[in-house]
Scaffold this motif. Structure first.
Motif, PDB file in Angstrom:
ATOM      1  N   ASN A 589       1.267  -1.332   0.676  1.00  9.16           N
ATOM      2  CA  ASN A 589       0.083  -0.196  -0.077  1.00  9.16           C
ATOM      3  C   ASN A 589       1.103   1.242  -0.054  1.00  9.16           C
ATOM      4  N   LYS A 596      -9.432   3.777  -4.395  1.00 12.13           N
ATOM      5  CA  LYS A 596      -9.581   2.474  -3.371  1.00 12.13           C
ATOM      6  C   LYS A 596     -10.163   1.281  -4.107  1.00 12.13           C
ATOM      7  N   PRO A 597     -10.985   2.255  -5.372  1.00  7.07           N
ATOM      8  CA  PRO A 597     -11.792   1.046  -5.598  1.00  7.07           C
ATOM      9  C   PRO A 597     -11.026  -0.283  -6.996  1.00  7.07           C
ATOM     10  N   ASP A 600      -9.403  -2.406  -4.656  1.00  2.97           N
ATOM     11  CA  ASP A 600     -10.024  -3.382  -2.983  1.00  2.97           C
ATOM     12  C   ASP A 600     -10.290  -4.419  -4.308  1.00  2.97           C
ATOM     13  N   GLU A 601     -10.833  -3.898  -5.579  1.00  2.00           N
ATOM     14  CA  GLU A 601     -10.614  -5.102  -7.128  1.00  2.00           C
ATOM     15  C   GLU A 601      -9.737  -6.287  -6.194  1.00  2.00           C
ATOM     16  N   MET A 603      -7.351  -6.904  -4.333  1.00  4.23           N
ATOM     17  CA  MET A 603      -7.187  -7.196  -3.046  1.00  4.23           C
ATOM     18  C   MET A 603      -8.073  -9.078  -2.845  1.00  4.23           C
ATOM     19  N   GLU A 604      -9.187  -8.330  -4.253  1.00  2.00           N
ATOM     20  CA  GLU A 604     -10.608  -9.569  -4.159  1.00  2.00           C
ATOM     21  C   GLU A 604     -10.084 -10.662  -5.061  1.00  2.00           C
TER      22      GLU A 604
END
Length: 605
Positions: A589, A596-597, A600-601, A603-604
């Motif tokens: 990070n 952020k979008p 998050d994507e 990391m998923e």
């Protein structure tokens, strides 16, 4: 019974081992060695203009050739000037033979506590011991055969590194009876010589105790354990360091290609794959690593297979126990002390094997039918790399990275590119487009400014191909005198000086932590830079100064010429190296933060 002058034997020994280029600076106490180099038809002496330049040239030679180099110096200040290069070789595991001249043995007084035994006398062995695998003064010509053979074997086996042989002048002109060129020593003899340097009685035993602290030192056992773990892993990654250079590196990348396994490297092992190789997922870095390398290793993988990579804080960040918490880590390293770095707290999910990477990888290759294929996981990594490349490409402050990428395409025909220490080092290892087989050379552990120009010179003699160096204005001044070496021998080196008229890395630190007080780092605050184009031209070397925004307009045409050239690129004072991990943050990070979008994507996935 054959007899040969001692220095003739030394030179003949080294040239038989493949060293034909010697780097150094002449002096009274080393004159016999230099004379022997001159008279040997298979040896060439290359004179630097400061002994530090000779030492770094030997380091660059060893790196580019993946073989042993040699540097020499006279006694006293000449020998002391080698030490930064000796340290560079030690920390980066480079096999280099350093030979220093010394006072005649009969000039020693034998008076304990006497500060100096004679003119330009200095205790080089004691000074060099902390940064060599082995350092010895040969006081009797009868001992040179054993000591030279022993030093050679020490430098080139185990965790490789430098050795130093100190030769008093009267010993140099002595004679060797029945010279031997291929003496072999037992593992016990090597351990006693290397690890007994500070504690002759217990040093080797302490080393063996350190080896015993690893989970195993058996290559077959290590390979079997890795095979068992990789069979159940969903997201394995090969992490390759400089300790896996040479044949091990090639076998690892071949394995990765056959089984679609992502590869992450240390900075020193950056050349293992070309920049555009589908398996290349960049350099791990606690502060300035590639975003995608840090994310894949730290947050996405479930099995890190680490070969010859230290996993020091420079690579994985200062919060060591936070690194790759969801992955099992298997470490293969020939240095037992590296393995004592505990990554997972209590070594939970961490296994350490004290054995050479090549031994283990060879056994894995023989049994690779047991390894599956990981196309789906590779596709995930490729998506991460693509998205994070895009994030970085849209970061305005990274314009020097884009310059490096462009310049690297103009330097694609060079055999090696040596990079100095500073912001330009980060820009280069993040963005240089290295081709397959093209070496990128760095001063890693020692981080020595002034390394790149002489290292590039050494790399030229190692490869026989045109070379390049990339420097900042602070670093280039450290060994600027070697421009005369470049001119004298017409060395085809392209010198890129990224001139922001500041010590940019420290200036960045001062901005963040010292209230923008730029002491001794900027023009007007105790630091300034010269006009490098004028200096190069004064040496008779073609040179050109351009503004940063004109790189694509002028650099390509200028760099097309043959022979040595210096290209000076003017940048603003306030340059920065990004992405950068903020102190205390997870290494995946980095600043500027990923939107952020997108974060998050990924990391998923």
């Amino acid at each position: 019974m054959s007899k040969v002058k001692l220095t003739d034997y030394v030179v003949e020994f080294l040239q038989k081992k493949g060293i034909h280029d010697f780097f150094g600076y002449q002096g009274t106490m080393i004159a016999h060695l230099v004379d022997s180099i001159e008279k040997n038809p298979h040896a060439r002496s290359h004179s630097s203009y400061h002994e530090q330049g000779a030492a770094f040239a030997a380091c660059g030679y060893a790196q580019a050739k993946n073989a042993c180099g040699c540097a020499y110096a006279t006694s006293g200040p000449g020998a002391a000037n080698l030490l930064s290069g000796v340290a560079d070789a030690y920390f980066d595991s480079l096999p280099v033979i350093f030979i220093t001249g010394q006072l005649n043995t009969y000039e020693y007084s034998g008076i304990t506590g006497l500060r100096q035994q004679g003119f330009q006398e200095i205790d080089m062995v004691s000074m060099a011991k902390p940064v060599t695998k082995y350092a010895v003064q040969v006081r009797d010509p009868k001992n040179i055969v054993r000591e030279l053979n022993l030093a050679w074997q020490i430098a080139n086996t185990g965790r490789k590194g430098p050795v130093l042989i100190d030769l008093p002048m009267n010993v140099q002109r002595g004679e060797v009876e029945d010279p031997v060129y291929d003496m072999e020593f037992s593992e016990e003899e090597i351990e006693t010589a290397v690890y007994g340097k500070n504690d002759p009685e217990n040093g080797a035993a302490f080393y063996r105790d350190a080896v015993a602290k690893a989970d195993s030192s058996d290559g077959a056992e290590a390979a079997e354990y890795i095979l068992n773990k990789i069979r159940t892993a969903k997201r394995p990654v090969f992490m390759i360091g400089h300790g896996a250079s040479g044949e091990a590196e090639k076998m690892l990348t071949d394995l990765a290609r056959a089984h679609h396994i992502p590869v992450i490297t240390s900075v020193l092992a950056r050349s293992a794959l070309s920049f555009d190789d589908p398996l290349n997922f960049g350099c791990i870095g606690g502060a300035y690593g590639h975003r995608y390398a840090n994310m894949i290793a730290n947050a996405k993988s479930d099995l890190l297979l680490c070969f010859g990579i230290s996993l020091c804080t420079r690579q994985i960040g200062t919060k060591v126990h936070e690194f790759a918490k969801n992955a099992e880590i298997i470490r293969v390293d020939i240095d037992p002390y590296n393995l004592q770095r505990e990554i997972h707290e209590g070594r939970e999910g961490e296994k350490c094997f004290c054995v050479s990477a090549e031994t283990v990888v060879r056994k894995l290759t023989e049994q690779q039918a047991q390894i599956g294929s990981y196309e789906e996981w590779l596709a995930v990594c490729q998506k991460i790399r693509k998205e994070l490349w895009k994030v970085d490409d849209e970061t305005p402050q990274r314009y020097p990275n884009r310059m490096i990428a462009y310049l690297s395409d103009q330097l694609s025909d060079t055999g090696a590119v040596a990079v100095d220490v500073g912001q330009h080092m980060v820009w280069s290892y993040q963005s240089f487009h290295n081709q397959q087989g093209q070496k990128t050379l760095f001063s890693g552990g020692h981080g020595a400014m002034g390394y790149a120009l002489p290292a590039a010179i050494g790399a030229y003699y190692a490869t026989g191909k045109p070379v390049a160096c990339i420097c900042g204005d602070g670093a280039f001044q450290m060994n600027i005198q070697e421009l005369q070496w470049v001119k004298r021998e017409n060395i085809p080196v392209k010198m890129i000086v990224m001139n922001n008229e500041a010590l940019g890395m420290i200036r960045h630190l001062q901005r963040d932590y010292f209230d923008c007080v730029y002491a001794d780092t900027s023009d007007g605050s105790g630091f300034s830079s010269c006009d490098f184009t004028d200096v190069a031209q004064a040496y008779g070397i073609p040179a050109k100064r351009i503004q940063g925004e004109d790189v694509e307009k002028y650099a390509g045409g200028f760099l097309e010429q043959n022979g040595p050239e210096l290209l000076e690129i003017m940048l603003e004072h306030g340059t920065y190296a990004y992405p950068k991990t903020c102190l205390g943050e997870p290494i995946h990070n980095q600043q500027p933060y990923i939107p952020k979008p997108i974060f998050d994507e990924l990391m998923e996935l």
